[in-house]
Design a protein around this motif. Structure first.
Motif, mmCIF file in Angstrom:
data_model
loop_
_atom_site.group_PDB
_atom_site.id
_atom_site.type_symbol
_atom_site.label_atom_id
_atom_site.label_comp_id
_atom_site.label_asym_id
_atom_site.label_seq_id
_atom_site.Cartn_x
_atom_site.Cartn_y
_atom_site.Cartn_z
ATOM 1 N N TYR A 62 -7.669 -5.559 6.274
ATOM 2 C CA TYR A 62 -6.688 -6.017 5.260
ATOM 3 C C TYR A 62 -6.401 -4.908 4.841
ATOM 4 C CZ TYR A 62 -5.304 -10.601 5.193
ATOM 5 O OH TYR A 62 -4.868 -12.041 5.994
ATOM 6 N N ALA A 63 -8.019 -4.488 4.142
ATOM 7 C CA ALA A 63 -9.171 -3.352 3.013
ATOM 8 C C ALA A 63 -8.546 -1.650 4.527
ATOM 9 C CB ALA A 63 -10.592 -2.987 3.748
ATOM 10 N N VAL A 64 -8.464 -1.709 5.350
ATOM 11 C CA VAL A 64 -8.378 -0.641 6.637
ATOM 12 C C VAL A 64 -6.528 -0.843 6.413
ATOM 13 C CG1 VAL A 64 -8.316 -0.096 8.947
ATOM 14 C CG2 VAL A 64 -10.219 -0.918 8.257
ATOM 15 N N THR A 65 -6.439 -1.437 6.812
ATOM 16 C CA THR A 65 -4.290 -1.466 6.526
ATOM 17 C C THR A 65 -4.074 -1.004 5.204
ATOM 18 O OG1 THR A 65 -4.299 -3.831 8.015
ATOM 19 C CG2 THR A 65 -1.884 -2.581 6.959
ATOM 20 N N ALA A 66 -4.724 -1.820 4.555
ATOM 21 C CA ALA A 66 -4.003 -0.753 2.857
ATOM 22 C C ALA A 66 -4.595 0.485 3.351
ATOM 23 C CB ALA A 66 -4.837 -1.578 2.073
ATOM 24 N N VAL B 81 -4.946 3.477 -5.400
ATOM 25 C CA VAL B 81 -4.038 3.146 -6.013
ATOM 26 C C VAL B 81 -3.359 2.395 -4.773
ATOM 27 C CG1 VAL B 81 -2.508 3.179 -6.861
ATOM 28 C CG2 VAL B 81 -3.677 4.548 -7.527
ATOM 29 N N GLY B 82 -2.944 2.218 -3.987
ATOM 30 C CA GLY B 82 -2.457 1.863 -2.678
ATOM 31 C C GLY B 82 -3.354 0.523 -2.344
ATOM 32 N N PHE B 83 -4.650 1.082 -2.186
ATOM 33 C CA PHE B 83 -5.756 -0.355 -1.941
ATOM 34 C C PHE B 83 -5.275 -1.278 -3.015
ATOM 35 C CE2 PHE B 83 -9.220 -2.965 -2.414
ATOM 36 C CZ PHE B 83 -9.613 -3.154 -1.017
ATOM 37 N N VAL B 84 -5.090 -1.470 -3.907
ATOM 38 C CA VAL B 84 -5.258 -2.177 -5.376
ATOM 39 C C VAL B 84 -3.895 -3.245 -5.200
ATOM 40 C CG1 VAL B 84 -4.933 -2.325 -8.211
ATOM 41 C CG2 VAL B 84 -7.009 -0.877 -7.339
ATOM 42 N N ALA B 85 -2.407 -2.262 -4.901
ATOM 43 C CA ALA B 85 -1.256 -2.698 -5.451
ATOM 44 C C ALA B 85 -1.384 -3.411 -3.974
ATOM 45 C CB ALA B 85 -0.690 -1.553 -5.144
ATOM 46 N N ALA C 197 0.941 -1.342 0.265
ATOM 47 C CA ALA C 197 -0.129 -0.301 -0.126
ATOM 48 C C ALA C 197 1.067 1.019 0.442
ATOM 49 C CB ALA C 197 -0.683 0.076 1.303
ATOM 50 N N ALA C 198 2.068 0.885 0.909
ATOM 51 C CA ALA C 198 3.043 2.551 0.841
ATOM 52 C C ALA C 198 3.756 2.639 -0.461
ATOM 53 C CB ALA C 198 3.642 2.003 2.258
ATOM 54 N N SER C 199 3.849 1.560 -1.174
ATOM 55 C CA SER C 199 4.412 1.610 -2.639
ATOM 56 C C SER C 199 4.074 1.888 -3.716
ATOM 57 C CB SER C 199 5.087 0.255 -3.141
ATOM 58 O OG SER C 199 5.112 0.048 -3.727
ATOM 59 N N GLY C 200 2.076 1.043 -3.335
ATOM 60 C CA GLY C 200 1.216 2.027 -4.439
ATOM 61 C C GLY C 200 1.275 4.047 -4.283
ATOM 62 N N ALA C 201 0.882 3.788 -3.301
ATOM 63 C CA ALA C 201 0.598 5.428 -2.512
ATOM 64 C C ALA C 201 1.840 6.491 -2.527
ATOM 65 C CB ALA C 201 0.325 5.572 -1.068
ATOM 66 N N SER C 202 3.105 5.856 -2.968
ATOM 67 C CA SER C 202 4.053 6.449 -3.152
ATOM 68 C C SER C 202 4.277 6.975 -4.883
ATOM 69 C CB SER C 202 5.001 6.126 -2.937
ATOM 70 O OG SER C 202 5.354 6.296 -1.005
#
Length: 216
Positions: A68-72, A39-43, A19-24
């Motif tokens: 899972y969804a909350v963590t993302a 994007v973070g959720f999908v990643a 999620a951090a990778s996608g958000a970044s």
């Protein structure tokens, strides 16, 4: 710590780092808050959703377990609000992506084995679990997916999946061996990036021009 607890911890850690990778990556493309979280959720969860659908575990954990969804979403939101601290976004994305690749390779392969998928199928499911989120992230941010480039990416995940299958066959599925397998994927990916290792690509053949008509 039991194996199931360790697997859940590794899974949620993988969700957070992907999620951090996608958000970044989304922040680097200057998307808004919703875009960054999406994007973070999908990643984070794209590969896991694929895995669960393939092994017939429905609804997928991404929708069945709120953690899972909350963590993302929370991780992506944190990256959005504190992205100035991510001074070198490209380096951050690559390191986080390598960490997520290792963690998701392990959890995906283990879940496939638990679902009685044969060894070869479990290896491919583990690899696709690991690369699925990054594939979705790159497509959403307008990048050529890493898995389709020359870089060592899917190969590192496949190596980790094979390692997990071998460890499972030997009865070594405790936290320490599995952590070592995840570290192997992580290390191979980072070393490949640093040393610019790549898979072979086809060499373009030069076109042979026609000779002009007439003359000598």
């Amino acid at each position: 710590m039991t194996t199931s607890t360790a697997l859940l911890f590794a899974d949620l850690t993988g969700v957070a780092v992907f999620a951090a990778s996608g958000a970044s990556a989304a922040v680097a493309k200057r998307l808004d808050l919703f875009g960054v979280i999406f994007v973070g959720f999908v990643a984070a969860l794209g590969g896991g959703i694929f895995r669960d659908l393939v092994i017939d575990e429905v609804p997928p954990l991404a929708f069945a377990d709120w953690r899972y969804a909350v963590t993302a979403a929370v991780t992506a939101g944190i990256v959005f609000w504190f992205h100035p601290q991510f001074a070198r976004l490209r380096t951050t994305v690559l390191v986080l992506d390598a960490a997520g690749l290792g963690l998701f390779t392990i959890t995906g392969t283990l879940k496939a084995l638990e679902a009685q998928v044969p060894a070869v199928g479990a290896c491919f499911i583990g690899m696709l679990t690991a690369i699925g989120g990054g594939l979705g992230r790159d497509l959403l941010t307008g990048e050529i997916p890493v898995v389709l480039r020359r870089e060592i990416y899917a190969v590192a995940a496949l190596l980790g999946s094979v390692t997990v299958v071998v460890l499972d066959f030997a009865g070594l599925t405790g936290p320490a061996p599995l952590t070592a397998a995840a570290a192997l994927v992580f290390g191979v990916r980072l070393i490949a990036l640093r040393r610019r290792w790549s898979a072979p690509v086809a060499t373009a053949q030069p076109r042979v021009g026609r000779r002009p008509a007439g003359g000598s």
